[in-house]
Design a protein around this motif. Sequence first.
Motif, PDB file in Angstrom:
ATOM      1  N   GLU A  98      61.268 -24.837  64.130  1.00 31.71           N
ATOM      2  CA  GLU A  98      61.035 -25.135  62.602  1.00 31.71           C
ATOM      3  C   GLU A  98      62.564 -25.718  62.229  1.00 31.71           C
ATOM      4  O   GLU A  98      62.726 -26.457  61.353  1.00 31.71           O
ATOM      5  N   GLU A  99      63.463 -24.982  62.867  1.00 31.66           N
ATOM      6  CA  GLU A  99      64.955 -25.252  62.478  1.00 31.66           C
ATOM      7  C   GLU A  99      65.713 -26.375  62.955  1.00 31.66           C
ATOM      8  O   GLU A  99      66.853 -26.839  62.635  1.00 31.66           O
ATOM      9  N   THR A 100      65.408 -26.708  64.317  1.00 33.37           N
ATOM     10  CA  THR A 100      66.270 -27.609  65.055  1.00 33.37           C
ATOM     11  C   THR A 100      66.202 -29.068  64.474  1.00 33.37           C
ATOM     12  O   THR A 100      65.279 -29.507  63.941  1.00 33.37           O
ATOM     13  N   ARG A 101      67.594 -29.533  64.775  1.00 32.60           N
ATOM     14  CA  ARG A 101      67.737 -31.111  64.765  1.00 32.60           C
ATOM     15  C   ARG A 101      67.830 -31.860  65.811  1.00 32.60           C
ATOM     16  O   ARG A 101      68.012 -32.902  65.724  1.00 32.60           O
ATOM     17  N   ALA A 102      67.628 -31.173  66.834  1.00 29.55           N
ATOM     18  CA  ALA A 102      67.718 -31.733  68.237  1.00 29.55           C
ATOM     19  C   ALA A 102      66.631 -32.774  68.205  1.00 29.55           C
ATOM     20  O   ALA A 102      65.285 -32.333  67.964  1.00 29.55           O
ATOM     21  N   PRO A 103      66.589 -34.102  68.630  1.00 24.96           N
ATOM     22  CA  PRO A 103      65.651 -34.808  68.852  1.00 24.96           C
ATOM     23  C   PRO A 103      64.582 -34.552  69.773  1.00 24.96           C
ATOM     24  O   PRO A 103      63.416 -34.839  69.565  1.00 24.96           O
ATOM     25  N   GLU A 104      65.230 -34.056  70.866  1.00 29.53           N
ATOM     26  CA  GLU A 104      64.443 -33.495  71.996  1.00 29.53           C
ATOM     27  C   GLU A 104      64.823 -32.318  72.690  1.00 29.53           C
ATOM     28  O   GLU A 104      66.105 -32.020  72.645  1.00 29.53           O
ATOM     29  N   THR A 105      63.750 -31.532  73.091  1.00 31.57           N
ATOM     30  CA  THR A 105      63.989 -30.039  73.383  1.00 31.57           C
ATOM     31  C   THR A 105      62.971 -29.836  74.702  1.00 31.57           C
ATOM     32  O   THR A 105      61.831 -30.350  74.804  1.00 31.57           O
ATOM     33  N   LEU A 106      63.867 -29.528  75.630  1.00 32.81           N
ATOM     34  CA  LEU A 106      62.877 -29.077  76.964  1.00 32.81           C
ATOM     35  C   LEU A 106      62.686 -27.570  76.957  1.00 32.81           C
ATOM     36  O   LEU A 106      63.471 -26.597  76.515  1.00 32.81           O
ATOM     37  N   VAL A 107      61.499 -27.079  77.005  1.00 37.28           N
ATOM     38  CA  VAL A 107      60.942 -25.696  76.641  1.00 37.28           C
ATOM     39  C   VAL A 107      60.502 -25.071  77.817  1.00 37.28           C
ATOM     40  O   VAL A 107      59.454 -25.366  78.687  1.00 37.28           O
ATOM     41  N   ALA A 108      61.390 -24.137  78.286  1.00 33.41           N
ATOM     42  CA  ALA A 108      60.964 -23.360  79.584  1.00 33.41           C
ATOM     43  C   ALA A 108      60.099 -22.201  79.397  1.00 33.41           C
ATOM     44  O   ALA A 108      60.904 -20.816  79.253  1.00 33.41           O
ATOM     45  N   THR A 109      58.669 -22.264  79.219  1.00 38.75           N
ATOM     46  CA  THR A 109      57.943 -21.050  79.187  1.00 38.75           C
ATOM     47  C   THR A 109      56.615 -21.559  79.475  1.00 38.75           C
ATOM     48  O   THR A 109      56.478 -22.997  79.684  1.00 38.75           O
ATOM     49  N   GLU A 110      55.396 -20.853  79.242  1.00 32.24           N
ATOM     50  CA  GLU A 110      54.424 -21.232  79.467  1.00 32.24           C
ATOM     51  C   GLU A 110      53.822 -22.505  78.301  1.00 32.24           C
ATOM     52  O   GLU A 110      54.349 -22.331  76.950  1.00 32.24           O
ATOM     53  N   ILE A 111      53.260 -23.645  78.789  1.00 32.14           N
ATOM     54  CA  ILE A 111      52.972 -24.753  77.885  1.00 32.14           C
ATOM     55  C   ILE A 111      52.174 -24.503  76.701  1.00 32.14           C
ATOM     56  O   ILE A 111      52.059 -25.321  75.634  1.00 32.14           O
ATOM     57  N   GLY A 112      51.496 -23.297  76.627  1.00 30.70           N
ATOM     58  CA  GLY A 112      50.633 -23.073  75.346  1.00 30.70           C
ATOM     59  C   GLY A 112      51.312 -23.262  74.055  1.00 30.70           C
ATOM     60  O   GLY A 112      50.988 -23.386  72.765  1.00 30.70           O
ATOM     61  N   ILE A 113      52.725 -22.742  73.998  1.00 34.26           N
ATOM     62  CA  ILE A 113      53.587 -22.768  72.856  1.00 34.26           C
ATOM     63  C   ILE A 113      53.798 -24.022  72.352  1.00 34.26           C
ATOM     64  O   ILE A 113      54.073 -24.010  71.005  1.00 34.26           O
ATOM     65  N   LEU A 114      53.744 -25.257  73.040  1.00 31.95           N
ATOM     66  CA  LEU A 114      54.161 -26.529  72.595  1.00 31.95           C
ATOM     67  C   LEU A 114      53.005 -26.661  71.484  1.00 31.95           C
ATOM     68  O   LEU A 114      53.618 -27.604  70.492  1.00 31.95           O
ATOM     69  N   HIS A 115      51.776 -26.567  71.496  1.00 27.85           N
ATOM     70  CA  HIS A 115      51.085 -26.837  70.354  1.00 27.85           C
ATOM     71  C   HIS A 115      51.457 -26.520  69.014  1.00 27.85           C
ATOM     72  O   HIS A 115      51.838 -27.288  67.931  1.00 27.85           O
ATOM     73  N   ARG A 116      51.921 -25.092  69.019  1.00 24.94           N
ATOM     74  CA  ARG A 116      52.820 -24.634  67.420  1.00 24.94           C
ATOM     75  C   ARG A 116      54.048 -25.291  67.349  1.00 24.94           C
ATOM     76  O   ARG A 116      54.219 -25.733  66.132  1.00 24.94           O
ATOM     77  N   MET A 117      54.804 -25.467  68.160  1.00 27.99           N
ATOM     78  CA  MET A 117      56.089 -26.266  68.030  1.00 27.99           C
ATOM     79  C   MET A 117      56.032 -27.490  67.476  1.00 27.99           C
ATOM     80  O   MET A 117      56.697 -27.811  66.717  1.00 27.99           O
ATOM     81  N   ARG A 118      55.174 -28.257  68.100  1.00 24.75           N
ATOM     82  CA  ARG A 118      54.868 -29.794  67.842  1.00 24.75           C
ATOM     83  C   ARG A 118      54.319 -29.749  66.210  1.00 24.75           C
ATOM     84  O   ARG A 118      54.506 -30.576  65.496  1.00 24.75           O
ATOM     85  N   ARG A 119      53.619 -28.761  65.927  1.00 23.66           N
ATOM     86  CA  ARG A 119      53.317 -28.742  64.581  1.00 23.66           C
ATOM     87  C   ARG A 119      54.199 -28.408  63.496  1.00 23.66           C
ATOM     88  O   ARG A 119      54.145 -28.865  62.492  1.00 23.66           O
ATOM     89  N   MET A 120      54.979 -27.491  64.239  1.00 19.73           N
ATOM     90  CA  MET A 120      56.230 -26.998  63.086  1.00 19.73           C
ATOM     91  C   MET A 120      57.139 -28.268  62.696  1.00 19.73           C
ATOM     92  O   MET A 120      57.527 -28.256  61.689  1.00 19.73           O
ATOM     93  N   ASN A 121      57.330 -29.170  63.588  1.00 19.28           N
ATOM     94  CA  ASN A 121      58.223 -30.226  63.548  1.00 19.28           C
ATOM     95  C   ASN A 121      57.889 -31.500  64.205  1.00 19.28           C
ATOM     96  O   ASN A 121      58.324 -31.686  65.157  1.00 19.28           O
ATOM     97  N   PRO A 122      56.898 -32.124  63.497  1.00 19.08           N
ATOM     98  CA  PRO A 122      56.280 -33.278  64.291  1.00 19.08           C
ATOM     99  C   PRO A 122      57.522 -34.396  64.353  1.00 19.08           C
ATOM    100  O   PRO A 122      57.307 -35.254  65.150  1.00 19.08           O
ATOM    101  N   GLY A 123      58.509 -34.347  63.793  1.00 16.97           N
ATOM    102  CA  GLY A 123      59.536 -35.568  63.974  1.00 16.97           C
ATOM    103  C   GLY A 123      60.367 -35.156  65.426  1.00 16.97           C
ATOM    104  O   GLY A 123      60.923 -36.078  65.855  1.00 16.97           O
ATOM    105  N   ALA A 124      60.311 -34.010  65.880  1.00 15.34           N
ATOM    106  CA  ALA A 124      61.238 -33.567  67.002  1.00 15.34           C
ATOM    107  C   ALA A 124      60.184 -33.750  68.231  1.00 15.34           C
ATOM    108  O   ALA A 124      59.023 -33.624  67.939  1.00 15.34           O
TER     109      ALA A 124
END
Length: 302
Positions: free
Chosen positions: A223-249
Amino acid sequence: MPIEEEIRRLKEERRALLLAHNYQRPEVQDIADFVGDSLYLSRKAMEATEPVLLFAGVRFMAETAKILNPEKTVLLPDLKAGCALADSITVEQLRTWKAEHPGAAVVSYINTSADVKAESDYCCTSSNAVKVVGGLPPEQEVLFLPDMFLGEWVRQRTGRKNIHLWAGDCPVHAKLRPEDLQKARAEHPGAEVIAHPECGCGSATLPHVDRILSTDGMIRYAEETRAPETLVATEIGILHRMRRMNPGARFLPLSEGAVCPFMKEIDLEDIRRSLAENRYVIEVPADIASRARRALDRMVAA
Ligand code: 13P
Ligand code: SF4
């Protein structure tokens, strides 16, 4: 009638609350009333006014909801939704370990069976493990179980020397190694790296990780990050919500192979059948539930 509509109708008819973990399939997350990590979902289960709780997650989460809400019907749509980490310690093994360390406080991660929780003094999740262990008297020995990577991170964050770790791990997270991180960093030099503390790469001393976060910590980060790109080290199911939270990143998995087969057991048809046929009802024997409750109340309060 589309299956989503049918589920909504059944949910209303049964007065059921649908709770889904951050690693669930996207379509399951989308139909849930609440999506979150183990701590958030335990709290939501406790606040619920509905008589039925349907848990789209894994068995220990549904058991936890039942222990916290003995008067409610708790449904787990597929009994194959277990957890390899929870299976890495049995209650007999814990009793033997406790006998070797009389006086030690037993802190169990929520990823444990109900009978292991019943033998524990405290439960914790990845969100509050540091707080729970940090709040114990400094001179008291601690037995931390079952995840050694999470335990090592807690040891480092609390600076505690008298913490003994059970040698369990989550196969999904343990296989994310420092080498994978180094390679991904080289391929995405500008990216931030966030990791779940269960990761085999999740030691805070590693210079390759920017932040170690629970799954809900990752959602807040998204929700808060300003980083344009983030590598996420966990189970991939979480990406669905992360991407919805911040479609610009851009949120990228550290490994596409980080898939928990247990978390993917439940699909929409399982949920529909679960509500229609009242299956599978999760029960915890009263004596185990009452002893486990003490440790879980401490977790929810922390
Ligand atoms: P969280 O409590 O961070 O959601 O993690 C639960 C889990 O099973 C991680 O593998
Ligand atoms: Fe268990 Fe690992 Fe799956 Fe989490 S990701 S439910 S710890 S097997």
